[in-house]
Design a protein around this motif. Sequence first.
Motif, mmCIF file in Angstrom:
data_model
loop_
_atom_site.group_PDB
_atom_site.id
_atom_site.type_symbol
_atom_site.label_atom_id
_atom_site.label_comp_id
_atom_site.label_asym_id
_atom_site.label_seq_id
_atom_site.Cartn_x
_atom_site.Cartn_y
_atom_site.Cartn_z
ATOM 1 N N GLU A 1 7.738 -4.004 -13.367
ATOM 2 C CA GLU A 1 9.018 -4.728 -13.383
ATOM 3 C C GLU A 1 9.548 -4.966 -11.975
ATOM 4 O O GLU A 1 10.014 -6.050 -11.652
ATOM 5 N N THR A 2 9.463 -3.928 -11.124
ATOM 6 C CA THR A 2 10.016 -4.045 -9.770
ATOM 7 C C THR A 2 9.050 -3.592 -8.688
ATOM 8 O O THR A 2 9.347 -3.748 -7.510
ATOM 9 N N GLN A 3 7.912 -3.013 -9.070
ATOM 10 C CA GLN A 3 6.978 -2.464 -8.086
ATOM 11 C C GLN A 3 5.589 -3.066 -8.237
ATOM 12 O O GLN A 3 5.204 -3.511 -9.317
ATOM 13 N N VAL A 4 4.850 -3.010 -7.129
ATOM 14 C CA VAL A 4 3.485 -3.520 -7.081
ATOM 15 C C VAL A 4 2.595 -2.469 -6.424
ATOM 16 O O VAL A 4 2.985 -1.817 -5.460
ATOM 17 N N ALA A 5 1.383 -2.321 -6.956
ATOM 18 C CA ALA A 5 0.340 -1.516 -6.315
ATOM 19 C C ALA A 5 -0.860 -2.436 -6.127
ATOM 20 O O ALA A 5 -1.146 -3.272 -6.983
ATOM 21 N N ALA A 6 -1.542 -2.303 -5.000
ATOM 22 C CA ALA A 6 -2.677 -3.189 -4.713
ATOM 23 C C ALA A 6 -3.851 -2.411 -4.154
ATOM 24 O O ALA A 6 -3.675 -1.429 -3.426
ATOM 25 N N ASP A 7 -5.057 -2.855 -4.529
ATOM 26 C CA ASP A 7 -6.306 -2.355 -3.967
ATOM 27 C C ASP A 7 -6.987 -3.549 -3.314
ATOM 28 O O ASP A 7 -7.185 -4.581 -3.969
ATOM 29 N N ILE A 8 -7.329 -3.407 -2.033
ATOM 30 C CA ILE A 8 -7.902 -4.521 -1.283
ATOM 31 C C ILE A 8 -9.197 -4.061 -0.616
ATOM 32 O O ILE A 8 -9.220 -3.027 0.057
ATOM 33 N N SER A 9 -10.264 -4.830 -0.824
ATOM 34 C CA SER A 9 -11.553 -4.562 -0.184
ATOM 35 C C SER A 9 -11.742 -5.566 0.936
ATOM 36 O O SER A 9 -11.572 -6.770 0.733
ATOM 37 N N LEU B 1 -11.408 0.500 12.661
ATOM 38 C CA LEU B 1 -11.243 0.328 11.216
ATOM 39 C C LEU B 1 -9.897 0.846 10.706
ATOM 40 O O LEU B 1 -9.278 0.213 9.852
ATOM 41 N N GLN B 2 -9.445 1.973 11.211
ATOM 42 C CA GLN B 2 -8.149 2.509 10.765
ATOM 43 C C GLN B 2 -7.006 1.568 11.147
ATOM 44 O O GLN B 2 -6.075 1.368 10.368
ATOM 45 N N ARG B 3 -7.075 0.974 12.351
ATOM 46 C CA ARG B 3 -6.039 0.038 12.781
ATOM 47 C C ARG B 3 -6.042 -1.210 11.906
ATOM 48 O O ARG B 3 -4.996 -1.679 11.468
ATOM 49 N N VAL B 4 -7.239 -1.737 11.620
ATOM 50 C CA VAL B 4 -7.331 -2.933 10.779
ATOM 51 C C VAL B 4 -6.772 -2.638 9.391
ATOM 52 O O VAL B 4 -5.992 -3.425 8.837
ATOM 53 N N ALA B 5 -7.133 -1.487 8.819
ATOM 54 C CA ALA B 5 -6.644 -1.121 7.483
ATOM 55 C C ALA B 5 -5.118 -0.971 7.483
ATOM 56 O O ALA B 5 -4.440 -1.433 6.560
ATOM 57 N N THR B 6 -4.566 -0.355 8.506
ATOM 58 C CA THR B 6 -3.112 -0.204 8.613
ATOM 59 C C THR B 6 -2.434 -1.564 8.755
ATOM 60 O O THR B 6 -1.406 -1.824 8.117
ATOM 61 N N ASP B 7 -3.024 -2.436 9.563
ATOM 62 C CA ASP B 7 -2.462 -3.783 9.738
ATOM 63 C C ASP B 7 -2.514 -4.571 8.428
ATOM 64 O O ASP B 7 -1.588 -5.331 8.117
ATOM 65 N N VAL B 8 -3.588 -4.397 7.656
ATOM 66 C CA VAL B 8 -3.692 -5.067 6.352
ATOM 67 C C VAL B 8 -2.593 -4.550 5.426
ATOM 68 O O VAL B 8 -1.890 -5.328 4.778
ATOM 69 N N ARG B 9 -2.427 -3.225 5.374
ATOM 70 C CA ARG B 9 -1.373 -2.627 4.543
ATOM 71 C C ARG B 9 -0.005 -3.203 4.893
ATOM 72 O O ARG B 9 0.763 -3.604 4.016
ATOM 73 N N MET C 1 9.591 -7.823 -4.338
ATOM 74 C CA MET C 1 9.242 -6.622 -5.093
ATOM 75 C C MET C 1 8.951 -5.472 -4.140
ATOM 76 O O MET C 1 8.532 -5.675 -3.003
ATOM 77 N N GLU C 2 9.171 -4.263 -4.634
ATOM 78 C CA GLU C 2 8.889 -3.052 -3.868
ATOM 79 C C GLU C 2 7.395 -2.752 -3.964
ATOM 80 O O GLU C 2 6.783 -2.913 -5.023
ATOM 81 N N VAL C 3 6.812 -2.317 -2.854
ATOM 82 C CA VAL C 3 5.392 -1.980 -2.840
ATOM 83 C C VAL C 3 5.241 -0.469 -2.992
ATOM 84 O O VAL C 3 5.719 0.296 -2.158
ATOM 85 N N ALA C 4 4.598 -0.049 -4.077
ATOM 86 C CA ALA C 4 4.390 1.374 -4.339
ATOM 87 C C ALA C 4 3.254 1.918 -3.472
ATOM 88 O O ALA C 4 3.379 2.977 -2.863
ATOM 89 N N GLU C 5 2.130 1.190 -3.432
ATOM 90 C CA GLU C 5 1.003 1.604 -2.596
ATOM 91 C C GLU C 5 0.049 0.445 -2.385
ATOM 92 O O GLU C 5 -0.028 -0.471 -3.201
ATOM 93 N N ILE C 6 -0.653 0.519 -1.263
ATOM 94 C CA ILE C 6 -1.709 -0.443 -0.972
ATOM 95 C C ILE C 6 -2.896 0.355 -0.465
ATOM 96 O O ILE C 6 -2.824 1.018 0.574
ATOM 97 N N ASN C 7 -3.979 0.313 -1.234
ATOM 98 C CA ASN C 7 -5.207 1.001 -0.855
ATOM 99 C C ASN C 7 -6.167 -0.009 -0.254
ATOM 100 O O ASN C 7 -6.422 -1.052 -0.850
ATOM 101 N N VAL C 8 -6.686 0.298 0.932
ATOM 102 C CA VAL C 8 -7.620 -0.591 1.606
ATOM 103 C C VAL C 8 -8.977 0.095 1.675
ATOM 104 O O VAL C 8 -9.081 1.234 2.127
ATOM 105 N N THR C 9 -10.006 -0.615 1.210
ATOM 106 C CA THR C 9 -11.374 -0.109 1.272
ATOM 107 C C THR C 9 -12.175 -1.013 2.192
ATOM 108 O O THR C 9 -12.243 -2.229 1.969
ATOM 109 N N VAL C 10 -12.765 -0.430 3.228
ATOM 110 C CA VAL C 10 -13.637 -1.187 4.126
ATOM 111 C C VAL C 10 -15.040 -1.102 3.533
ATOM 112 O O VAL C 10 -15.645 -0.035 3.498
ATOM 113 N N VAL C 11 -15.530 -2.248 3.018
ATOM 114 C CA VAL C 11 -16.815 -2.257 2.315
ATOM 115 C C VAL C 11 -17.986 -2.644 3.201
ATOM 116 O O VAL C 11 -19.143 -2.430 2.834
ATOM 117 N N ASP C 12 -17.673 -3.217 4.376
ATOM 118 C CA ASP C 12 -18.757 -3.642 5.266
ATOM 119 C C ASP C 12 -18.169 -3.929 6.641
ATOM 120 O O ASP C 12 -16.960 -4.061 6.796
#
Length: 140
Positions: free
Chosen positions: A76-84, A93-101, A114-125
Amino acid sequence: MATNTTGSSTANVVPTPGAGKTVIVDPVIAKIAGIAASSVPGVHALGGGAARVIGTIREAVGAKDLSQGVSVEVGETQVAADISIVAEYPEQLQRVATDVRNAVADAITQLAGMEVAEINVTVVDVHIPGDDAPVEERVQ
C-alpha cells in the motif's frame, strides 16, 4: 463542475478533494527502478545471463525491457526491490551497489511517492571491456 438537475432542485456535485485511490502496479515500479539502476555509473547491464539474452533479442526487435533484472513487491505504501546488475570492471562493487540502492530509492520516492523498505542488489557478473569485441575470422 457537474450539475444535478434531477427533481425540482438543482445542486452542484463537486468531488471531495483527494477522494479516490491511486494504485501503482508492480511493473511500473520495476520500470522506474530499472531506469534508475541503469543510469548509475559502473552498471553495464541489468539481469543475469538468461535475462540478458532475452533482452538482447527484445532490443533487436525494438522492444527494450527497462525492468529486466528487477523484481519488486509493492504494498500500500512501501516497496521492496531485488536488482541484479552486471558491473563494469574495475569499478568498486560495493560502491556501485550502494549507488544503485540510492538511485533506485530516490527514484521510487520521488516519482511514486512510496516509502522504500529495502533494495537488495546482486552483482551477477563483471563486464570486462573488450569481451564484446567481435571475433575475427581466421580464414577469409
